[in-house]
Scaffold this motif. Structure first.
Motif, PDB file in Angstrom:
ATOM      1  N   MET A  55       0.823  -1.209   0.000  1.00 42.05           N
ATOM      2  CA  MET A  55       0.000   0.000   0.000  1.00 42.05           C
ATOM      3  C   MET A  55       0.861   1.264   0.000  1.00 42.05           C
ATOM      4  O   MET A  55       0.413   2.335   0.404  1.00 42.05           O
ATOM      5  CB  MET A  55      -0.936  -0.007   1.204  1.00 42.05           C
ATOM      6  N   ALA A  56       2.094   1.138  -0.466  1.00 39.55           N
ATOM      7  CA  ALA A  56       3.002   2.285  -0.534  1.00 39.55           C
ATOM      8  C   ALA A  56       2.575   3.239  -1.636  1.00 39.55           C
ATOM      9  O   ALA A  56       1.853   2.877  -2.566  1.00 39.55           O
ATOM     10  CB  ALA A  56       4.430   1.808  -0.777  1.00 39.55           C
ATOM     11  N   ASP A  57       3.046   4.479  -1.530  1.00 38.88           N
ATOM     12  CA  ASP A  57       2.817   5.452  -2.591  1.00 38.88           C
ATOM     13  C   ASP A  57       3.476   4.972  -3.882  1.00 38.88           C
ATOM     14  O   ASP A  57       4.443   4.193  -3.859  1.00 38.88           O
ATOM     15  CB  ASP A  57       3.373   6.824  -2.202  1.00 38.88           C
ATOM     16  N   ALA A  58       3.002   5.466  -5.011  1.00 46.09           N
ATOM     17  CA  ALA A  58       3.503   5.022  -6.313  1.00 46.09           C
ATOM     18  C   ALA A  58       4.981   5.329  -6.511  1.00 46.09           C
ATOM     19  O   ALA A  58       5.650   4.687  -7.320  1.00 46.09           O
ATOM     20  CB  ALA A  58       2.674   5.660  -7.428  1.00 46.09           C
ATOM     21  N   THR A  59       5.521   6.315  -5.790  1.00 44.07           N
ATOM     22  CA  THR A  59       6.922   6.694  -5.944  1.00 44.07           C
ATOM     23  C   THR A  59       7.848   5.934  -4.997  1.00 44.07           C
ATOM     24  O   THR A  59       9.062   6.114  -5.057  1.00 44.07           O
ATOM     25  CB  THR A  59       7.087   8.200  -5.687  1.00 44.07           C
ATOM     26  N   SER A  60       7.305   5.094  -4.148  1.00 44.99           N
ATOM     27  CA  SER A  60       8.115   4.387  -3.152  1.00 44.99           C
ATOM     28  C   SER A  60       8.906   3.247  -3.777  1.00 44.99           C
ATOM     29  O   SER A  60       8.440   2.568  -4.704  1.00 44.99           O
ATOM     30  CB  SER A  60       7.210   3.833  -2.042  1.00 44.99           C
ATOM     31  N   ASP A  61      10.118   3.005  -3.263  1.00 46.50           N
ATOM     32  CA  ASP A  61      10.919   1.857  -3.685  1.00 46.50           C
ATOM     33  C   ASP A  61      10.324   0.544  -3.179  1.00 46.50           C
ATOM     34  O   ASP A  61      10.690  -0.529  -3.649  1.00 46.50           O
ATOM     35  CB  ASP A  61      12.356   1.981  -3.167  1.00 46.50           C
ATOM     36  N   PHE A  62       9.412   0.630  -2.217  1.00 43.43           N
ATOM     37  CA  PHE A  62       8.862  -0.566  -1.571  1.00 43.43           C
ATOM     38  C   PHE A  62       7.419  -0.834  -1.978  1.00 43.43           C
ATOM     39  O   PHE A  62       6.632  -1.354  -1.202  1.00 43.43           O
ATOM     40  CB  PHE A  62       8.949  -0.421  -0.044  1.00 43.43           C
ATOM     41  N   ARG A  63       7.065  -0.505  -3.203  1.00 46.56           N
ATOM     42  CA  ARG A  63       5.679  -0.728  -3.621  1.00 46.56           C
ATOM     43  C   ARG A  63       5.426  -2.159  -4.076  1.00 46.56           C
ATOM     44  O   ARG A  63       4.278  -2.531  -4.341  1.00 46.56           O
ATOM     45  CB  ARG A  63       5.277   0.254  -4.714  1.00 46.56           C
ATOM     46  N   TYR A  64       6.486  -2.973  -4.180  1.00 47.18           N
ATOM     47  CA  TYR A  64       6.325  -4.373  -4.546  1.00 47.18           C
ATOM     48  C   TYR A  64       6.858  -5.283  -3.439  1.00 47.18           C
ATOM     49  O   TYR A  64       7.896  -5.014  -2.839  1.00 47.18           O
ATOM     50  CB  TYR A  64       7.054  -4.691  -5.846  1.00 47.18           C
ATOM     51  N   GLU A  65       6.139  -6.373  -3.210  1.00 46.14           N
ATOM     52  CA  GLU A  65       6.500  -7.295  -2.131  1.00 46.14           C
ATOM     53  C   GLU A  65       7.866  -7.936  -2.362  1.00 46.14           C
ATOM     54  O   GLU A  65       8.602  -8.183  -1.401  1.00 46.14           O
ATOM     55  CB  GLU A  65       5.426  -8.377  -2.004  1.00 46.14           C
ATOM     56  N   GLU A  66       8.216  -8.211  -3.620  1.00 40.73           N
ATOM     57  CA  GLU A  66       9.503  -8.859  -3.870  1.00 40.73           C
ATOM     58  C   GLU A  66      10.656  -7.990  -3.377  1.00 40.73           C
ATOM     59  O   GLU A  66      11.660  -8.505  -2.853  1.00 40.73           O
ATOM     60  CB  GLU A  66       9.689  -9.123  -5.365  1.00 40.73           C
ATOM     61  N   VAL A  67      10.531  -6.681  -3.541  1.00 41.58           N
ATOM     62  CA  VAL A  67      11.578  -5.777  -3.053  1.00 41.58           C
ATOM     63  C   VAL A  67      11.646  -5.835  -1.529  1.00 41.58           C
ATOM     64  O   VAL A  67      12.737  -5.892  -0.943  1.00 41.58           O
ATOM     65  CB  VAL A  67      11.310  -4.332  -3.526  1.00 41.58           C
ATOM     66  N   LEU A  68      10.490  -5.816  -0.886  1.00 43.68           N
ATOM     67  CA  LEU A  68      10.464  -5.915   0.572  1.00 43.68           C
ATOM     68  C   LEU A  68      11.173  -7.182   1.043  1.00 43.68           C
ATOM     69  O   LEU A  68      11.998  -7.139   1.961  1.00 43.68           O
ATOM     70  CB  LEU A  68       9.018  -5.947   1.075  1.00 43.68           C
ATOM     71  N   ARG A  69      10.835  -8.305   0.440  1.00 44.73           N
ATOM     72  CA  ARG A  69      11.387  -9.578   0.905  1.00 44.73           C
ATOM     73  C   ARG A  69      12.903  -9.628   0.721  1.00 44.73           C
ATOM     74  O   ARG A  69      13.626 -10.116   1.609  1.00 44.73           O
ATOM     75  CB  ARG A  69      10.732 -10.737   0.157  1.00 44.73           C
TER      76      ARG A  69
END
Length: 270
Positions: free
Chosen positions: A150-164
């Protein structure tokens, strides 16, 4: 959602990397897809968080006994996540469809709304940041779409794969860095086998395991220790740059056609 977001930020600052998966409610009796989508979009307008996911996908789900029940699919998505490497998308088609679930009728029909125009349910909610599933022409069953946070569209963390990937790297770096707590620090020879040199080598070794994994979890990394730090009063800062594995999210095909006949035949190209 807001409470979990605040908790995740607190844990992030403590190097206890955590993100949360939440379920949206099911449609109420008499609520059609237009109304349900409008409700979800209104909820999204008031909330943003890089460490919270919300699954709005629902449908008939068959359990181990064969009994089907209408339910949210968050548990199915979580099950897919823990069965794949950290860098992999849950929607990878070659991993198979969501065999337990059946999409609700009309999920891919067009919505008519003054707010978002003529769009289908799934891409509209996916673009808003929800976890959704979709169908592909020529394929049977449903597949996961973008694993959005649920991150903003400009966030580096808008995808779960990046988070993991980032979360795993942070955990590994933290454990490796702990070996240097209260170690000797030689300001004259910073690249010796003690102090900064030992610290940097341990962190690199931890990340090397992700680069060497099969399949790769990281494409590469760089580690730097800024100079002229006040180690005594402010502690030691280490900067790490992680280079992730790319994911194909869209494919555009361009085809040309030529009739290869015998000599004297009309040739058509286009």
């Amino acid at each position: 959602w807001a409470a979990l977001s605040a908790k995740a930020d607190e844990l992030w600052n403590l190097h206890r990397t955590t993100y949360f998966k939440c379920e949206a409610r099911l449609p109420r009796d008499g609520e059609d897809l237009n109304d349900f989508a409008a409700y979800l979009l209104a909820e999204r307008q008031d909330f943003a968080s890089r460490f919270v996911q919300v699954c709005c996908q629902y449908g008939e789900v068959a359990d181990s006994t064969g009994l089907s029940k209408l339910r949210n699919w968050c548990g199915l998505q979580a099950g897919r996540v823990i069965s794949i490497p950290v860098q992999r998308a849950t929607g990878r088609v070659r991993d198979g469809n969501i065999s337990q679930g059946t999409l609700p009728e009309g999920w891919e029909l067009t919505l008519a709304s003054e707010d978002w125009g003529w769009e289908t349910v799934q891409p509209t909610l996916e673009e808003a940041g929800y976890l959704t599933a979709k169908k592909y022409a020529g394929q049977s069953g449903a597949y996961w779409g973008d694993s959005r946070t649920m991150a903003d569209a400009t966030s580096d963390f808008r995808y779960e794969e990046v988070l993991r990937v980032v979360f795993k790297a942070v955990r590994k770096m933290r454990i490796a860095a702990l070996k240097s707590m209260y170690d000797d620090l030689d300001p004259v020879v910073p690249d010796s086998d003690t102090g900064l040199g030992y610290l940097k080598a341990n962190i690199a070794g931890a990340l090397d395991t992700m680069v060497a994994a099969m399949p790769k979890e990281l494409a590469g990394y760089s580690i730097s220790i800024p100079s002229k730090q006040d180690y005594v009063n402010n502690g030691l800062a280490v900067e790490a740059r992680l280079i992730g594995i790319g994911i194909i999210r869209e494919i555009k095909l361009y085809a040309s056609y030529a009739y290869a006949g015998t000599r004297g035949d009309t040739r058509l190209e286009g």
